[in-house]
Design an enzyme around this catalytic site. Structure first.
Site, PDB file in Angstrom:
ATOM      1  N   ASN A   9     162.448  95.531  86.311  1.00 32.95           N
ATOM      2  CA  ASN A   9     161.903  95.916  87.671  1.00 32.95           C
ATOM      3  C   ASN A   9     162.831  95.977  88.588  1.00 32.95           C
ATOM      4  O   ASN A   9     163.482  94.938  89.052  1.00 32.95           O
ATOM      5  CB  ASN A   9     161.010  94.407  87.983  1.00 32.95           C
ATOM      6  CG  ASN A   9     160.452  94.562  89.128  1.00 32.95           C
ATOM      7  OD1 ASN A   9     160.381  95.543  89.922  1.00 32.95           O
ATOM      8  ND2 ASN A   9     159.865  93.397  89.592  1.00 32.95           N
ATOM      9  N   LYS A  11     162.131  96.488  91.940  1.00 30.03           N
ATOM     10  CA  LYS A  11     161.902  95.919  93.102  1.00 30.03           C
ATOM     11  C   LYS A  11     162.101  97.032  94.022  1.00 30.03           C
ATOM     12  O   LYS A  11     162.261  98.153  93.915  1.00 30.03           O
ATOM     13  CB  LYS A  11     162.338  94.311  93.503  1.00 30.03           C
ATOM     14  CG  LYS A  11     162.504  93.582  92.197  1.00 30.03           C
ATOM     15  CD  LYS A  11     162.740  92.022  92.515  1.00 30.03           C
ATOM     16  CE  LYS A  11     162.394  91.191  91.243  1.00 30.03           C
ATOM     17  NZ  LYS A  11     162.500  89.798  91.525  1.00 30.03           N
ATOM     18  N   HIS A  92     152.505  90.909  89.363  1.00 30.71           N
ATOM     19  CA  HIS A  92     153.898  90.282  89.649  1.00 30.71           C
ATOM     20  C   HIS A  92     153.844  88.973  90.590  1.00 30.71           C
ATOM     21  O   HIS A  92     153.086  89.193  91.858  1.00 30.71           O
ATOM     22  CB  HIS A  92     154.880  91.268  90.360  1.00 30.71           C
ATOM     23  CG  HIS A  92     156.251  90.638  90.045  1.00 30.71           C
ATOM     24  ND1 HIS A  92     156.803  89.859  91.059  1.00 30.71           N
ATOM     25  CD2 HIS A  92     157.144  90.779  89.230  1.00 30.71           C
ATOM     26  CE1 HIS A  92     158.272  89.521  90.944  1.00 30.71           C
ATOM     27  NE2 HIS A  92     158.318  90.113  89.628  1.00 30.71           N
ATOM     28  N   GLU A  94     155.753  88.162  93.201  1.00 33.14           N
ATOM     29  CA  GLU A  94     155.903  88.498  94.456  1.00 33.14           C
ATOM     30  C   GLU A  94     154.764  89.253  95.274  1.00 33.14           C
ATOM     31  O   GLU A  94     154.255  88.829  96.317  1.00 33.14           O
ATOM     32  CB  GLU A  94     156.996  89.319  94.566  1.00 33.14           C
ATOM     33  CG  GLU A  94     158.285  88.761  94.276  1.00 33.14           C
ATOM     34  CD  GLU A  94     159.507  89.554  93.750  1.00 33.14           C
ATOM     35  OE1 GLU A  94     159.434  90.647  93.754  1.00 33.14           O
ATOM     36  OE2 GLU A  94     160.358  88.827  93.115  1.00 33.14           O
ATOM     37  N   GLU A 161     155.942  85.011  83.516  1.00 37.80           N
ATOM     38  CA  GLU A 161     157.227  84.772  84.577  1.00 37.80           C
ATOM     39  C   GLU A 161     156.953  83.579  85.264  1.00 37.80           C
ATOM     40  O   GLU A 161     156.097  83.490  86.017  1.00 37.80           O
ATOM     41  CB  GLU A 161     157.249  85.998  85.409  1.00 37.80           C
ATOM     42  CG  GLU A 161     157.580  87.287  84.663  1.00 37.80           C
ATOM     43  CD  GLU A 161     158.250  88.300  85.561  1.00 37.80           C
ATOM     44  OE1 GLU A 161     159.153  88.632  85.298  1.00 37.80           O
ATOM     45  OE2 GLU A 161     157.484  88.435  86.505  1.00 37.80           O
ATOM     46  N   GLY A 167     164.558  85.333  90.032  1.00 34.83           N
ATOM     47  CA  GLY A 167     165.718  85.105  91.108  1.00 34.83           C
ATOM     48  C   GLY A 167     166.193  84.118  91.306  1.00 34.83           C
ATOM     49  O   GLY A 167     166.961  84.142  92.302  1.00 34.83           O
ATOM     50  N   SER A 199     164.917  85.268  85.307  1.00 24.32           N
ATOM     51  CA  SER A 199     166.606  84.920  85.223  1.00 24.32           C
ATOM     52  C   SER A 199     167.094  85.290  83.918  1.00 24.32           C
ATOM     53  O   SER A 199     167.858  84.771  83.292  1.00 24.32           O
ATOM     54  CB  SER A 199     166.978  83.671  85.702  1.00 24.32           C
ATOM     55  OG  SER A 199     166.613  83.527  86.952  1.00 24.32           O
TER      56      SER A 199
HETATM   57  C1  PEP Z   1     161.200  89.933  88.033  1.00 22.85           C
HETATM   58  O1  PEP Z   1     161.235  89.992  89.347  1.00 22.85           O
HETATM   59  O2  PEP Z   1     159.977  90.125  87.536  1.00 22.85           O
HETATM   60  C2  PEP Z   1     162.359  88.877  87.480  1.00 22.85           C
HETATM   61  C3  PEP Z   1     162.083  88.457  86.330  1.00 22.85           C
HETATM   62  O3  PEP Z   1     163.407  89.054  88.310  1.00 22.85           O
HETATM   63  P1  PEP Z   1     164.935  88.072  87.765  1.00 22.85           P
HETATM   64  O4  PEP Z   1     165.222  88.730  86.416  1.00 22.85           O
HETATM   65  O5  PEP Z   1     165.889  88.357  88.596  1.00 22.85           O
HETATM   66  O6  PEP Z   1     164.563  86.702  87.687  1.00 22.85           O
END
Ligand code: PEP
Length: 240
Positions: A9, A11, A92, A94, A161, A167, A199
């Protein structure tokens, strides 16, 4: 056996030049595992050109719940399909947190993706406060049920997630991830792929992917570093 999937992703990151270098490196380095790159809308044409003929699928990060109409700034599933997308992220955290997407809106977007022939990657996950209150299963069940009440799950992918792991550099332990994946598995069945996101890095990917109900990963930050993403894809290759 479920095929592993690793989705990156990106972003709201990138530029034409940076994307080209990253796609070149990833295309050269990823071997024998299904992977996808979720690119920002303006770069989908670039992604389609570069990824043509590779094993890497093109994906988007969201879509409109509407098929067409007076919805300024929105992008439909049919448009994504026309630009070669195979997958699209839906729900997601976000989008849920920063843009107020409700469970019902996420369910409508999921249905719109399927109607356009795309495979939605449905993201679910609890906040830290919800986990601390012992509400993890209730939250992910509510997010998932809103979708299942409206749509079938064939060809879709689920991504667990935990919001507190996105993040932050703090991943769920393999045991924490497996426990939630097993809970979700009971609802979506043995055929559906369930990715872990939050992460994931080259160092923790092997242990996460070794869990029986973890079928790959949704990768944010590490998907923008070619060597890290390639290493995570390598960790997702099934052994034996
Ligand atoms: C994400 O944005 O879906 C995500 C898992 O980000 P990160 O791997 O940076 O935690």
């Amino acid at each position: 056996m479920r095929a592993r999937l690793v989705a990156g992703n990106w972003k709201m990151h990138g530029s034409l030049a940076a994307n080209q270098a990253l796609l070149d490196a990833i295309a050269a380095g990823v071997d024998a595992v299904e992977c996808a790159i979720c690119m920002p809308f303006p770069y989908l044409a670039q992604g389609r050109e570069r990824l043509r003929g590779t094993q890497i699928a093109l994906a988007a990060q969201t879509l409109s719940e509407h098929a067409s109409g007076a919805f300024t700034g929105e992008v439909s599933g049919a448009m994504l399909a026309e630009f070669g997308c195979r997958y699209v992220l839906v729900g997601h955290s976000e989008r849920r947190q920063l843009y107020g997407e409700s469970d019902q809106q996420v369910a409508a977007k999921f249905a719109a993706a399927r109607a356009a022939g795309l495979s939605p990657i449905l993201c679910v996950g609890e906040t830290l406060a919800e986990r601390d209150a012992g509400r993890t299963e209730a939250v992910v069940a509510r997010q998932l049920e809103a979708v299942l009440d409206r749509s079938g799950f064939e060809d879709a992918v689920l991504a667990y997630e935990p919001v507190w792991a996105i993040g932050t550099g703090r991943n769920a332990s393999p045991q924490q991830a497996q426990a939630v994946h097993a809970f979700l598995r009971a609802r979506v069945g043995t055929e559906a792929r369930i990715l872990y996101g939050g992460s994931v890095k080259p160092a923790n990917a092997p242990e996460l992917f070794a869990q029986p109900d973890v079928d790959g990963g949704l990768i944010g930050g590490a998907s923008r570093v070619a060597q890290d993403f390639i290493a995570i894809c390598a960790a997702a290759k099934r052994k034996g």
